[in-house]
Structures are given as C-alpha cells and as structure tokens.
Motif scaffolding. Structure first.
Motif, short mmCIF file in Angstrom:
data_model
loop_
_atom_site.label_atom_id
_atom_site.label_comp_id
_atom_site.label_asym_id
_atom_site.label_seq_id
_atom_site.Cartn_x
_atom_site.Cartn_y
_atom_site.Cartn_z
N ASP A 182 -1.83 -10.40 8.65
CA ASP A 182 -1.21 -9.07 8.81
C ASP A 182 -0.71 -8.54 7.48
O ASP A 182 -0.87 -7.36 7.16
CB ASP A 182 -0.07 -9.14 9.82
N GLU A 183 -0.09 -9.40 6.68
CA GLU A 183 0.41 -8.96 5.37
C GLU A 183 -0.75 -8.59 4.44
O GLU A 183 -0.66 -7.62 3.66
CB GLU A 183 1.27 -10.05 4.74
N ILE A 184 -1.83 -9.35 4.50
CA ILE A 184 -3.01 -9.02 3.71
C ILE A 184 -3.54 -7.65 4.09
O ILE A 184 -3.89 -6.83 3.23
CB ILE A 184 -4.09 -10.10 3.89
N LEU A 185 -3.58 -7.37 5.38
CA LEU A 185 -4.10 -6.07 5.84
C LEU A 185 -3.17 -4.93 5.43
O LEU A 185 -3.64 -3.83 5.12
CB LEU A 185 -4.32 -6.10 7.35
N HIS A 186 -1.86 -5.17 5.43
CA HIS A 186 -0.92 -4.15 4.92
C HIS A 186 -1.25 -3.82 3.47
O HIS A 186 -1.20 -2.65 3.06
CB HIS A 186 0.52 -4.65 5.04
N SER A 187 -1.57 -4.83 2.67
CA SER A 187 -1.91 -4.60 1.27
C SER A 187 -3.21 -3.82 1.14
O SER A 187 -3.33 -2.93 0.28
CB SER A 187 -2.02 -5.94 0.53
N TRP A 188 -4.18 -4.13 1.96
CA TRP A 188 -5.42 -3.36 1.94
C TRP A 188 -5.16 -1.89 2.25
O TRP A 188 -5.69 -1.00 1.59
CB TRP A 188 -6.42 -3.94 2.95
N ARG A 189 -4.33 -1.63 3.25
CA ARG A 189 -4.04 -0.23 3.60
C ARG A 189 -3.31 0.46 2.45
O ARG A 189 -3.54 1.64 2.17
CB ARG A 189 -3.18 -0.18 4.86
#
Length: 255
Positions: free
Chosen positions: A160-167
């Motif tokens: 989830d944190e990785i995906l926040h960074s992608w966004r």
C-alpha cells in the motif's frame, strides 16, 4: 460468463498471477466479455490450459525474477498488440506465528507481495495505452492483522505504501488498489500446515476475524474486471482505493 455483458471488447489485458484463484477467474471473465487476454504465472501447465480456454497467450513467470518480468511483459505486449490493462493478483500467504517466521519467509513474502507488484508496475508502465489501467490486488486486512500471517500482512501494508508513492510521483497513472476480502475457491493457503491452520482458525473465529460467509470467487473477479473497465472508460477519474467485503445476507425466518 452467463449474465455478463460483452463490454470488454477490444481490451488488451495482461493478468499476472492467473494460474488459479482470482487471477484465473479474472482472465476467464474478461475473455468471456470480449477482451484479448495474456496470462502469466509460475505454473505453466495450468496457464497453458487457461490460455487455450480463453484463446489467449500464456507466459511462465517467477514474480521474484525482475529480469523475467521485463522480458515477459514485453512478450505479452507483443502478443496482445498493445496493452490497455494489467491485473496483478500474485500473492503468497505463509502461515507461521511471528516468533517462528524466519528471515527467508519474510523476504519471500515481501518479494512477491510488495516488490513483485512494484516491479510489474515498472515494467508495464512504458507500454500502457493512453487510458491504460493497472489494478493491484492488496488485502482487506491491512491495518488489522490476524495471528499467524505476519509476513503476509506486513508485506501487503508495504505494498500500500509503495502504491501511494506511485500515485504521488505519477499522478497520470490510472492505478487501482483493491483490498481483497476472504474469498471462496482460492489457493492462497495452498501447502499450509493443516494443524497450524486449524489452530489459527480457532483464533480468527474467537477474535471475530472471519466472516460468516466468504465472497464468491466469480463475484470478486467480476468486480475487479468492472473496476478496470470503469477506469478505462472514464479516464478523468481513478477508483484508486477500493475495499471489498463479503455481503452477508440474512437468512429468511422459517414459517
């Protein structure tokens, strides 16, 4: 599939983690609704059977092999003639009490569940069509871990944190994160120690961490596909954070 509209016609879809469970069902549903499908996972024999069934292409892929991800994505894009959508469902959920979870288990869970998804995103992004969509399966249980699945829950929280960074760094990317609820007919606990699973099951029931009924596999798969289609057809918005929960229907009282 019966009852499904043929509204995915023309969609060029790659499903990563399609040898069984939710990924398999997504690929089957998408093909039934008109999509052109490529599937990737480790178990090539199962994938080949699925590809034959859906009229698509199969690619053997160990999600922990970063170089293989790049190669397979390139081959899948070539087979599909482009790329409009990616669904990532590869998951491992090793069972162990946290004090018994060794380093190799932690590394394996993070490599598949968090870094695997990240590396697929890196590989597919340059190939996505203008309104392309990437859907990543996460967990309904992030932030509320159960006993015995520490590596799984921690790796999904990291995802989830990785995906926040992608966004944050790529706001132009249509990235859909879906928390998957307990679902019937998956192989997520394939190979688990049955005695340990029985002990953990008692703990989960005691703490109210199991629903009265799990979600149906086809319903979950069709929901994921519908999210992809919605994002693809409505490119100015992203359903970026979605949680699935089982719908518990009341049983009618006997007369």
């Amino acid at each position: 599939m019966s009852g499904q509209r043929a509204d995915a016609a023309g969609l060029r879809l790659l499903v990563v983690g399609a040898s069984s469970g939710i990924g398999h069902a997504v690929a089957t549903s998408a093909a039934g609704r008109g999509a052109t499908v490529a599937v990737a996972a480790r178990r090539l024999e199962l994938l080949s059977s699925l590809a034959e069934e859906v009229g698509g292409s199969a690619f053997e892929l160990d999600i922990e092999d970063t170089a293989a991800i790049t190669s397979v994505v390139g081959a899948a894009v070539q087979a599909l003639g482009g790329l409009d959508a990616v669904v990532f469902t590869s998951t491992v959920a090793p069972l162990a009490h946290i004090e018994d979870t060794d380093v190799a288990t932690w590394v394996h869970a993070f490599s598949v569940n968090a870094l695997g998804a990240n590396n697929v995103l890196r590989a597919v992004r340059p190939h996505l069509s203008e309104d392309g969509v990437v859907l990543i399966a996460s967990s309904h249980d992030v932030g509320r871990p159960r006993a015995g699945v520490a590596a799984y829950n921690a790796s999904k929280a990291a995802l989830d944190e990785i995906l926040h960074s992608w966004r944050n760094e790529h706001p132009d990317l249509s990235l859909v994160r879906v928390g998957i609820c307990p679902t019937e007919g998956t192989e997520i606990l394939r190979g688990a120690d049955r005695d340990l699973l029985a002990q953990l099951f008692e703990s989960w029931v005691e703490h109210g961490q199991l629903p009265a009924r799990m979600a149906a596999l086809d319903d979950v798969a069709n929901t994921l596909l519908s999210l992809v289609l919605t994002a693809h057809e409505n490119p100015s918005v992203v359903p970026e954070f979605v949680q699935l929960s089982p719908r518990i229907k009341k049983v009618p009282a006997a007369n």
